[in-house]
Design a protein around this motif. Structure first.
Motif, PDB file in Angstrom:
ATOM      1  N   GLY A  86       0.794  -1.216   0.000  1.00 56.38           N
ATOM      2  CA  GLY A  86       0.000   0.000   0.000  1.00 56.38           C
ATOM      3  C   GLY A  86       0.826   1.265   0.000  1.00 56.38           C
ATOM      4  N   ALA A  87       0.599   2.124  -1.007  1.00 52.52           N
ATOM      5  CA  ALA A  87       1.293   3.401  -1.075  1.00 52.52           C
ATOM      6  C   ALA A  87       0.402   4.422  -1.768  1.00 52.52           C
ATOM      7  CB  ALA A  87       2.614   3.270  -1.831  1.00 52.52           C
ATOM      8  N   GLU A  88       0.431   5.648  -1.273  1.00 50.65           N
ATOM      9  CA  GLU A  88      -0.227   6.750  -1.968  1.00 50.65           C
ATOM     10  C   GLU A  88       0.725   7.297  -3.021  1.00 50.65           C
ATOM     11  OE1 GLU A  88      -2.233   9.839   0.083  1.00 50.65           O
ATOM     12  OE2 GLU A  88      -3.142   8.510   1.576  1.00 50.65           O
ATOM     13  N   ILE A  89       0.173   7.565  -4.194  1.00 51.76           N
ATOM     14  CA  ILE A  89       0.943   8.135  -5.308  1.00 51.76           C
ATOM     15  C   ILE A  89       0.562   9.613  -5.427  1.00 51.76           C
ATOM     16  CG2 ILE A  89       1.443   8.017  -7.762  1.00 51.76           C
ATOM     17  CD1 ILE A  89       2.348   5.552  -6.181  1.00 51.76           C
ATOM     18  N   THR A  90       1.551  10.483  -5.420  1.00 48.40           N
ATOM     19  CA  THR A  90       1.304  11.915  -5.579  1.00 48.40           C
ATOM     20  C   THR A  90       2.049  12.426  -6.805  1.00 48.40           C
ATOM     21  OG1 THR A  90       3.164  12.524  -4.138  1.00 48.40           O
ATOM     22  CG2 THR A  90       1.011  12.196  -3.086  1.00 48.40           C
ATOM     23  N   GLY A  91       1.681  13.642  -7.199  1.00 48.34           N
ATOM     24  CA  GLY A  91       2.336  14.246  -8.349  1.00 48.34           C
ATOM     25  C   GLY A  91       1.783  13.804  -9.680  1.00 48.34           C
ATOM     26  N   VAL A  92       0.587  13.169  -9.669  1.00 49.40           N
ATOM     27  CA  VAL A  92      -0.010  12.659 -10.902  1.00 49.40           C
ATOM     28  C   VAL A  92      -1.455  13.147 -11.001  1.00 49.40           C
ATOM     29  CG1 VAL A  92      -0.688  10.604 -12.194  1.00 49.40           C
ATOM     30  CG2 VAL A  92       1.460  10.608 -10.912  1.00 49.40           C
ATOM     31  N   ASP A  93      -1.808  13.732 -12.130  1.00 48.46           N
ATOM     32  CA  ASP A  93      -3.185  14.106 -12.438  1.00 48.46           C
ATOM     33  C   ASP A  93      -3.717  13.085 -13.445  1.00 48.46           C
ATOM     34  OD1 ASP A  93      -5.590  15.156 -13.281  1.00 48.46           O
ATOM     35  OD2 ASP A  93      -4.837  17.186 -13.616  1.00 48.46           O
ATOM     36  N   LEU A  94      -4.604  12.210 -12.971  1.00 44.54           N
ATOM     37  CA  LEU A  94      -5.091  11.110 -13.799  1.00 44.54           C
ATOM     38  C   LEU A  94      -6.077  11.561 -14.868  1.00 44.54           C
ATOM     39  CD1 LEU A  94      -5.552   8.376 -11.046  1.00 44.54           C
ATOM     40  CD2 LEU A  94      -3.671   8.593 -12.690  1.00 44.54           C
ATOM     41  N   SER A  95      -6.448  12.834 -14.875  1.00 39.38           N
ATOM     42  CA  SER A  95      -7.288  13.333 -15.950  1.00 39.38           C
ATOM     43  C   SER A  95      -6.463  13.753 -17.166  1.00 39.38           C
ATOM     44  CB  SER A  95      -8.133  14.522 -15.468  1.00 39.38           C
ATOM     45  OG  SER A  95      -7.329  15.663 -15.219  1.00 39.38           O
ATOM     46  N   LYS A  96      -5.138  13.740 -17.042  1.00 33.96           N
ATOM     47  CA  LYS A  96      -4.257  14.088 -18.153  1.00 33.96           C
ATOM     48  C   LYS A  96      -3.835  12.822 -18.893  1.00 33.96           C
ATOM     49  CE  LYS A  96      -4.195  18.388 -16.707  1.00 33.96           C
ATOM     50  NZ  LYS A  96      -4.989  19.425 -17.415  1.00 33.96           N
ATOM     51  N   PRO A  97      -3.437  12.938 -20.147  1.00 35.73           N
ATOM     52  CA  PRO A  97      -2.969  11.754 -20.877  1.00 35.73           C
ATOM     53  C   PRO A  97      -1.801  11.082 -20.146  1.00 35.73           C
ATOM     54  CG  PRO A  97      -3.329  13.585 -22.383  1.00 35.73           C
ATOM     55  CD  PRO A  97      -3.464  14.151 -20.997  1.00 35.73           C
ATOM     56  N   ILE A  98      -1.805   9.766 -20.163  1.00 40.08           N
ATOM     57  CA  ILE A  98      -0.764   8.979 -19.490  1.00 40.08           C
ATOM     58  C   ILE A  98       0.247   8.531 -20.535  1.00 40.08           C
ATOM     59  CG2 ILE A  98      -0.278   6.916 -18.122  1.00 40.08           C
ATOM     60  CD1 ILE A  98      -3.151   7.106 -17.047  1.00 40.08           C
ATOM     61  N   GLY A  99       1.407   9.164 -20.541  1.00 35.29           N
ATOM     62  CA  GLY A  99       2.462   8.780 -21.469  1.00 35.29           C
ATOM     63  C   GLY A  99       3.109   7.474 -21.063  1.00 35.29           C
ATOM     64  N   GLU A 100       3.929   6.915 -21.949  1.00 33.29           N
ATOM     65  CA  GLU A 100       4.513   5.606 -21.677  1.00 33.29           C
ATOM     66  C   GLU A 100       5.484   5.643 -20.500  1.00 33.29           C
ATOM     67  OE1 GLU A 100       5.027   1.849 -21.340  1.00 33.29           O
ATOM     68  OE2 GLU A 100       3.500   2.745 -22.639  1.00 33.29           O
ATOM     69  N   ASP A 101       6.194   6.762 -20.311  1.00 33.92           N
ATOM     70  CA  ASP A 101       7.108   6.853 -19.165  1.00 33.92           C
ATOM     71  C   ASP A 101       6.340   6.770 -17.851  1.00 33.92           C
ATOM     72  OD1 ASP A 101       9.408   7.055 -20.708  1.00 33.92           O
ATOM     73  OD2 ASP A 101       9.320   9.244 -20.790  1.00 33.92           O
ATOM     74  N   LEU A 102       5.258   7.533 -17.745  1.00 37.01           N
ATOM     75  CA  LEU A 102       4.436   7.481 -16.544  1.00 37.01           C
ATOM     76  C   LEU A 102       3.771   6.122 -16.406  1.00 37.01           C
ATOM     77  CD1 LEU A 102       3.092   8.693 -14.074  1.00 37.01           C
ATOM     78  CD2 LEU A 102       1.371   9.735 -15.592  1.00 37.01           C
ATOM     79  N   ALA A 103       3.270   5.567 -17.514  1.00 35.43           N
ATOM     80  CA  ALA A 103       2.622   4.252 -17.463  1.00 35.43           C
ATOM     81  C   ALA A 103       3.578   3.197 -16.927  1.00 35.43           C
ATOM     82  CB  ALA A 103       2.113   3.862 -18.851  1.00 35.43           C
TER      83      ALA A 103
ATOM     84  N   LYS B 261       1.606  -3.481  -4.573  1.00 39.39           N
ATOM     85  CA  LYS B 261       0.412  -4.341  -4.672  1.00 39.39           C
ATOM     86  C   LYS B 261      -0.913  -3.604  -4.700  1.00 39.39           C
ATOM     87  CE  LYS B 261       3.068  -6.586  -1.987  1.00 39.39           C
ATOM     88  NZ  LYS B 261       4.487  -6.263  -1.657  1.00 39.39           N
ATOM     89  N   VAL B 262      -0.995  -2.452  -4.017  1.00 44.49           N
ATOM     90  CA  VAL B 262      -2.167  -1.580  -4.127  1.00 44.49           C
ATOM     91  C   VAL B 262      -1.668  -0.147  -3.973  1.00 44.49           C
ATOM     92  CG1 VAL B 262      -2.718  -1.968  -1.679  1.00 44.49           C
ATOM     93  CG2 VAL B 262      -4.424  -0.957  -3.176  1.00 44.49           C
ATOM     94  N   VAL B 263      -2.140   0.729  -4.883  1.00 47.82           N
ATOM     95  CA  VAL B 263      -1.715   2.129  -4.839  1.00 47.82           C
ATOM     96  C   VAL B 263      -2.946   3.021  -4.856  1.00 47.82           C
ATOM     97  CG1 VAL B 263       0.547   1.729  -5.866  1.00 47.82           C
ATOM     98  CG2 VAL B 263      -1.397   2.222  -7.361  1.00 47.82           C
ATOM     99  N   PHE B 264      -2.803   4.213  -4.269  1.00 49.94           N
ATOM    100  CA  PHE B 264      -3.925   5.110  -4.045  1.00 49.94           C
ATOM    101  C   PHE B 264      -3.604   6.509  -4.560  1.00 49.94           C
ATOM    102  CE2 PHE B 264      -3.531   2.095  -0.474  1.00 49.94           C
ATOM    103  CZ  PHE B 264      -4.701   1.378  -0.630  1.00 49.94           C
ATOM    104  N   PHE B 265      -4.636   7.165  -5.032  1.00 50.70           N
ATOM    105  CA  PHE B 265      -4.546   8.549  -5.496  1.00 50.70           C
ATOM    106  C   PHE B 265      -5.653   9.345  -4.809  1.00 50.70           C
ATOM    107  CE2 PHE B 265      -3.112   5.663  -8.717  1.00 50.70           C
ATOM    108  CZ  PHE B 265      -1.989   6.250  -9.290  1.00 50.70           C
ATOM    109  N   ARG B 266      -5.332  10.562  -4.384  1.00 53.77           N
ATOM    110  CA  ARG B 266      -6.321  11.450  -3.773  1.00 53.77           C
ATOM    111  C   ARG B 266      -6.640  12.607  -4.732  1.00 53.77           C
ATOM    112  NH1 ARG B 266      -8.517   9.191   0.882  1.00 53.77           N
ATOM    113  NH2 ARG B 266      -6.897   8.500   2.346  1.00 53.77           N
ATOM    114  N   ASP B 267      -7.799  13.213  -4.495  1.00 53.48           N
ATOM    115  CA  ASP B 267      -8.159  14.495  -5.110  1.00 53.48           C
ATOM    116  C   ASP B 267      -8.106  14.469  -6.635  1.00 53.48           C
ATOM    117  OD1 ASP B 267      -8.449  15.611  -2.526  1.00 53.48           O
ATOM    118  OD2 ASP B 267      -6.289  15.956  -2.426  1.00 53.48           O
ATOM    119  N   GLN B 268      -8.608  13.402  -7.227  1.00 55.14           N
ATOM    120  CA  GLN B 268      -8.677  13.306  -8.690  1.00 55.14           C
ATOM    121  C   GLN B 268     -10.042  13.850  -9.141  1.00 55.14           C
ATOM    122  OE1 GLN B 268      -6.015  12.349 -10.565  1.00 55.14           O
ATOM    123  NE2 GLN B 268      -4.860  12.241  -8.637  1.00 55.14           N
ATOM    124  N   HIS B 269     -10.204  15.185  -9.015  1.00 54.99           N
ATOM    125  CA  HIS B 269     -11.521  15.812  -9.146  1.00 54.99           C
ATOM    126  C   HIS B 269     -12.071  15.748 -10.572  1.00 54.99           C
ATOM    127  CE1 HIS B 269     -10.898  17.155  -5.083  1.00 54.99           C
ATOM    128  NE2 HIS B 269      -9.830  17.868  -5.416  1.00 54.99           N
TER     129      HIS B 269
END
Length: 307
Positions: free
Chosen positions: A49-66, A77-85
């Motif tokens: 379990g880890a929170e992932i920050t610095g990522v806006d999931l409403s933006k296109p996901i390039g291959e480097d980020l993917a 094993k499980v990752v979390f994102f906050r505030d994906q408005h």
């Protein structure tokens, strides 16, 4: 009245009454440390379990980020994102596509957006996912993972927990590991989903959804780690054992997900997103919010046969 002493040996013989150090490896021994340039990782426990920050999931996901998202999920094993408005159905599908194709659950209501299932629970539709389970283990190729978005959450309660089943395997005794090596278990949807159906409905679905078999211990398709792969609602028996021996063994193995050191717990907020590796973990949706409303949207990611 004096109490009789209980020897440590007799305590350790019981499946869950034991204590002391746990083996809590995050990755396979010898695996290199991951490096991240396009996201930041905030661990919630040392191994799962880890929170992932610095990522806006409403933006296109390039291959480097993917690539880094795939690495983070494999590691934690499980990752979390906050505030994906601004995260909508199209973004949901694009995020799931980082790992594969969406896979419909045959028992969920038909989705308004193909591939996205809406799970609304309240006083009229009570949550019943409060049992440790692995999604779609009753299918020949169980779901590789799931992407879950919080749409509406109660003011308190409604958390979800995940348990690391590679760590659960690692902490079995050597005797238990030897006992289950090479065993196969049957997985079936009828005892759970079928309890809401007529015999005719079950028979109609049986044609495309027969009972299936998976190894009790599987090799994770990416990490190669051994994972304990039995769960309480869908694993019905161990092939080749008597009913009594199968039930005794399964009753002990399914308890391993309940050990707190193997778990992470996540408090949902609106616009939170979770992604989990459905082969590496089991999860449990805590049903403590009745009659408050909880609305989630989920995409399952199609998997492969396990070995």
């Amino acid at each position: 009245m004096a109490m009789s002493a209980v020897s440590p040996a007799s305590i350790l013989d019981k499946p869950l009454i034991h204590f002391g150090r746990r083996v809590l490896d995050r990755t396979a021994p010898g695996a290199p440390d991951a490096e991240y340039r396009f996201l930041d990782v905030l661990p919630l426990t040392p191994h799962i379990g880890a929170e992932i920050t610095g990522v806006d999931l409403s933006k296109p996901i390039g291959e480097d980020l993917a690539g880094e998202l795939r690495q983070a999920l494999l590691e934690w094993k499980v990752v979390f994102f906050r505030d994906q408005h601004d995260f909508g159905p199209d973004h949901h599908l694009a995020l799931a596509a980082v790992w594969g194709e969406p896979e419909a659950n045959p028992f969920f209501p038909k989705a308004e957006t193909p591939g996205v299932s809406r799970l609304a629970k309240d006083a009229m539709a009570i949550g019943n996912e409060n049992i440790w389970h692995s999604d779609h283990s009753f299918m020949a190729a169980p779901a590789l993972g799931s992407v879950l978005r919080a749409v509406e959450v109660p003011p308190a309660g409604g958390d979800t927990m995940w348990a690391d089943m590679a760590v659960a395997y690692d902490n079995l005794s050597d005797e238990m590991k030897a006992r289950i090596e090479g065993l196969t278990a049957e997985h079936d949807w009828v005892p759970t989903w079928g309890s809401f159906m007529t015999e005719e409905q079950i028979a109609g679905l049986r044609k495309n959804l027969p009972a299936v078999q998976h190894p009790v211990v599987v090799r994770h398709p990416q990490s190669g780690r051994k994972v304990l792969y039995v769960n309480e609602p869908f694993t019905t028996q161990i092939v080749g054992l008597s009913d009594a021996e199968s039930q005794e063994l399964l009753s002990e193995l399914v308890l391993q997900a309940r050990i707190p050191e193997f778990q992470v717990r996540f408090r949902w907020q609106p616009d939170s997103v979770a992604i989990w590796d459905n082969i590496a973990v089991q999860h449990y949706a805590i049903n403590d919010y009745y009659p408050q409303r909880r609305v989630m949207e989920r995409i399952a990611i199609a998997g492969v046969p396990l070995s």
